[in-house]
Design an enzyme around this catalytic site. Structure first.
Site, short mmCIF file in Angstrom:
data_model
loop_
_atom_site.label_atom_id
_atom_site.label_comp_id
_atom_site.label_asym_id
_atom_site.label_seq_id
_atom_site.Cartn_x
_atom_site.Cartn_y
_atom_site.Cartn_z
N GLU A 125 -3.37 -0.42 -2.19
CA GLU A 125 -4.17 0.68 -1.66
C GLU A 125 -3.72 2.04 -2.18
OE1 GLU A 125 -4.12 0.42 2.64
OE2 GLU A 125 -1.97 0.04 2.70
N ASP A 159 -8.14 2.82 1.98
CA ASP A 159 -7.18 3.80 1.46
C ASP A 159 -7.27 3.92 -0.05
OD1 ASP A 159 -5.76 5.06 3.56
OD2 ASP A 159 -4.84 3.13 4.04
C1 PEP Z 1 -7.42 -0.26 3.92
O1 PEP Z 1 -6.82 0.80 3.71
O2 PEP Z 1 -8.37 -0.67 3.26
C2 PEP Z 1 -7.02 -1.11 5.04
C3 PEP Z 1 -7.54 -2.29 5.24
O3 PEP Z 1 -6.10 -0.61 5.89
P1 PEP Z 1 -6.41 0.47 7.03
O4 PEP Z 1 -7.90 0.65 7.10
O5 PEP Z 1 -5.83 -0.12 8.26
O6 PEP Z 1 -5.68 1.66 6.53
MG MG Z 2 -4.89 1.16 4.57
#
Ligand code: PEP
Ligand code: MG
Length: 661
Positions: A548, A572
């Site tokens: 990410e 992210d």
């Molecule tokens: C993401 O960043 O895609 C993810 C799944 O984590 P979160 O949305 O919890 O940051």
């Molecule tokens: Mg994330």
């Protein structure tokens, strides 16, 4: 005689644990009290215990006086310190949510649809159970029950007490009969059981008898006693306990109806698809109502954690609660439309609104019906390779929705909620129990637990976060965990312990450097060695990383040699690749996963993972998008994890793709 301890009961002495504690206490002759912050209550009353609002990790004292005081203290302290011991014969609830239907996590969203716009004649309440409904109004406003309002003569009191006790016994018997019915769902059973506990508790009956002895007729006495106890529940600083005030009123009403020889106004006659409108509906009444016929529920009382909301959600009935006095405007409505996603209610909607709602309801029903066939489908690529369609969840309460949807395991268990829900950092034991419950629920499918991904934007009790100019570029996720081995090791030890019970995999968030993986692995090894030395059972797990950050994409070939899998966090990844804050609406246009920059980052990641022979999955929101799934599968992704609501649609998309559709 007394002894103090720290309470280890997960989430404290809520309904079910309080009942268990009382059951244990009642097994002893001694008078037993539980003391918290200098306040002592009888350990033989579940209502009083709940009102003491004992939370996990608080210090309490058990005080006993009588022939078997030592044994009583032993047993009760034992329960508080190790609530699971000796309870194998009982169904252990996942959490207080199952105790009496409490739901602390947000309800799973079945379908994300934009809100309907028409708001003429509109009212607004609490969006308590999602979905749209439109139908004939069924106003359910049973008359208020009033006492006789006359003072009893001294010679009438004994007879009135007998009459009252007989009424209480009749209500118990009625609730026991309801509990014995096979047709009651597990959730509804928990709710009726919680009401029965209140009916059986000395607090309500004792308070009522006191009022009768003071010369009040039984009905007035019950109304007063219920109001007093309900006010106590309303005053506690805890949403769940506040909602129990409605339960006390519901039980009081049932006792009064027996005393008056009346039946409650029945919901039996509700027409198909009607919208039930009431100031308040007892959970007891709703659980027994013909729920399949009810199109929607609108109530003056209640909120997202009330039993009505929980029953409505678990039966897929859209509901708007907490309208207050506004609900009176609906008493004479002919038709009502409601939007359980936003809390909007429209009385006697005009033709345009009517058509709009009818269209939404029909579209949702059609789609749901068409998709359920995919629940048990194992989707495959054209070459036969299975594509795992898993669920993103953040609490044990969401397991059922994920399983109902047909999840092939969990591709992202966000552990943040576990840390945010509590006033303290969760203990290793509590974490181990939670992860083990997950592993058991989905075995043999994998459950991918993401280690704590928290940062300065979402502070939690027990961790001091520095003030940061840019928390999203700051001390979050794996960065914070590696700096706080005391917190991180507790989670890793819990995960190693839980891995004994199923297929646990672990992934690290926000990775941007290989050393973050190697340092984590060293900590995992250290934890395993400690557990071994302590003689605690554990099993190893696959360690993976979320992709990410742009850095992780650029070093993906090297990272792939260090880990067992990748899971692409598109939420992210998109914000970091595009340098566009995912929470800032002004740059929302740039925050687009379909931008070629982001799509090529996903492709680079997939290529690196496939070349190294490791699994490449995705757990960002994009994983559930039918328009993008074919591209992700083409790139080589073999696991897609999403909100349970998207699972069946994703399975359908993959299946159609394999069939060349
Ligand atoms: C993401 O960043 O895609 C993810 C799944 O984590 P979160 O949305 O919890 O940051
Ligand atoms: Mg994330």
């Amino acid at each position: 005689m007394e002894r103090s301890t720290i309470v280890r009961v997960h989430e404290g002495l809520h309904a079910r644990p309080a009942t268990r504690f009382v059951k244990l206490a009642k097994g002893f002759e001694s008078d037993v009290e539980l003391v918290k912050d200098g306040k002592a209550v009888s350990a033989k009353s579940s209502v009083k215990l709940m009102l003491l609002a004992v939370k996990e990790n608080q210090e309490v004292t058990v005080r006993a006086n009588g022939a078997d005081a030592i044994e009583a203290i032993e047993a009760l302290i034992g329960y508080l310190e190790n609530p699971k011991a000796g309870l194998d014969d009982e169904v252990e609830p996942h959490s207080p949510a199952n105790d009496a239907g409490q739901e602390t996590a947000p309800a799973p969203v079945l379908q994300s649809v934009p809100a309907v716009t028409g708001e003429a004649n509109g009212l607004r309440g609490v969006a308590a159970s999602e979905g749209f409904a439109i139908g004939p109004a069924f106003a359910h406003f049973p008359p208020d029950i009033a006492g006789q309002g006359r003072l009893l003569q001294a010679d009438e009191i004994a007879g009135e007490i007998d009459r009252f006790r007989a009424a209480v016994a009749a209500v118990h018997a009625r609730m026991d009969r309801a509990l014995a019915q096979d047709s009651l769902s597990a959730g509804d059973r928990g709710i009726v059981a919680a009401l029965r506990d209140i009916a059986a508790d000395d607090s309500l009956t004792g308070e009522a008898e006191k009022a009768i002895k003071g010369g009040n007729d039984a009905v007035s006495a019950v109304i007063t006693a219920a109001a007093t106890i309900a006010a106590d529940f309303s005053a506690v600083d805890d949403h769940y306990l506040n909602a129990r005030a409605d339960d006390v009123h519901a039980v009081g009403r049932q006792i009064c109806l027996v005393l008056l020889g009346q039946d409650d106004v029945s919901l039996e006659s509700i027409p198909e698809g009607a919208i039930l409108i009431a100031d308040d509906i007892g959970a007891w009444d709703l659980a027994r109502a013909p729920l399949k016929r009810i199109g929607g529920v609108i109530c003056g009382h209640g909120g997202a954690t009330s039993h009505i909301a929980i029953i409505a959600r678990s039966h897929g009935i859209p509901a708007v609660l907490g309208l207050g006095d506004q609900v009176n405007a609906l008493r004479t409505a002919r038709d009502v439309a409601l939007d359980g996603n936003t809390g909007h209610v429209i009385l006697d909607p005009d033709a345009a609104t009517r058509a709009e709602y009818a269209g939404r309801v029909e579209a949702a029903a059609k789609e749901r019906a068409g998709l359920t066939a995919f629940k048990t489908v194992t989707p495959k690529r054209a070459d036969g390779k299975v594509i795992e369609v898993a669920a993103n969840i953040g609490s044990l309460e969401e397991i059922e929705a994920a399983q109902e949807a047909g999840a092939m395991g969990v591709g992202l268990f966000r552990t943040e909620l576990l840390f945010m829900r509590h006033m303290h950092l969760p203990s290793e034991d509590m974490q181990a129990e939670t992860y083990a419950a997950l592993a058991k629920a989905f075995a043999p499918y994998p459950v991918i637990v993401r280690t704590l991904d928290i940062g300065g934007d979402k502070p939690i009790a027990g961790i001091e976060f520095p003030d940061e100019e840019n928390p999203f570029l700051g001390w979050r996720g794996i960065r914070m965990c590696l700096d706080r081995p005391d917190i991180f090791k507790r989670q890793l030890r819990a995960l190693l312990r839980a891995a004994v019970h199923g297929n646990i995999k672990v992934m690290l968030p926000m990775v941007s450097d290989i050393s973050e993986v190697t340092r984590t692995r060293a900590l995992v090894d250290e934890c395993a060695a400690e557990l071994k030395a302590e003689g605690v059972a554990y099993a190893t797990f696959d360690l993976g990383v979320m992709i990410e950050t742009p850095a992780a994409v650029l070093i993906a070939p090297a990272l792939a040699k260090e880990v067992a899998f990748f899971s692409i966090g598109t939420n992210d990844l998109t914000q970091y690749i595009m340098a566009a804050d995912r929470l800032n609406p002004t740059v929302a246009k740039l925050n687009d996963v379909t931008n070629p920059a982001v799509m090529s980052a996903i492709e680079m990641t997939a290529k690196a993972g496939v070349a190294a022979g490791i699994m490449v999955g995705m757990c960002g929101e994009a994983a559930g998008r039918p328009d993008l799934i074919p591209a992700f599968i083409e790139m080589g992704l073999t696991e897609l994890s999403m909100s349970p609501a998207s699972i069946q649609r994703a399975k359908k998309t993959i299946t159609a793709m394999a069939a060349g559709g």
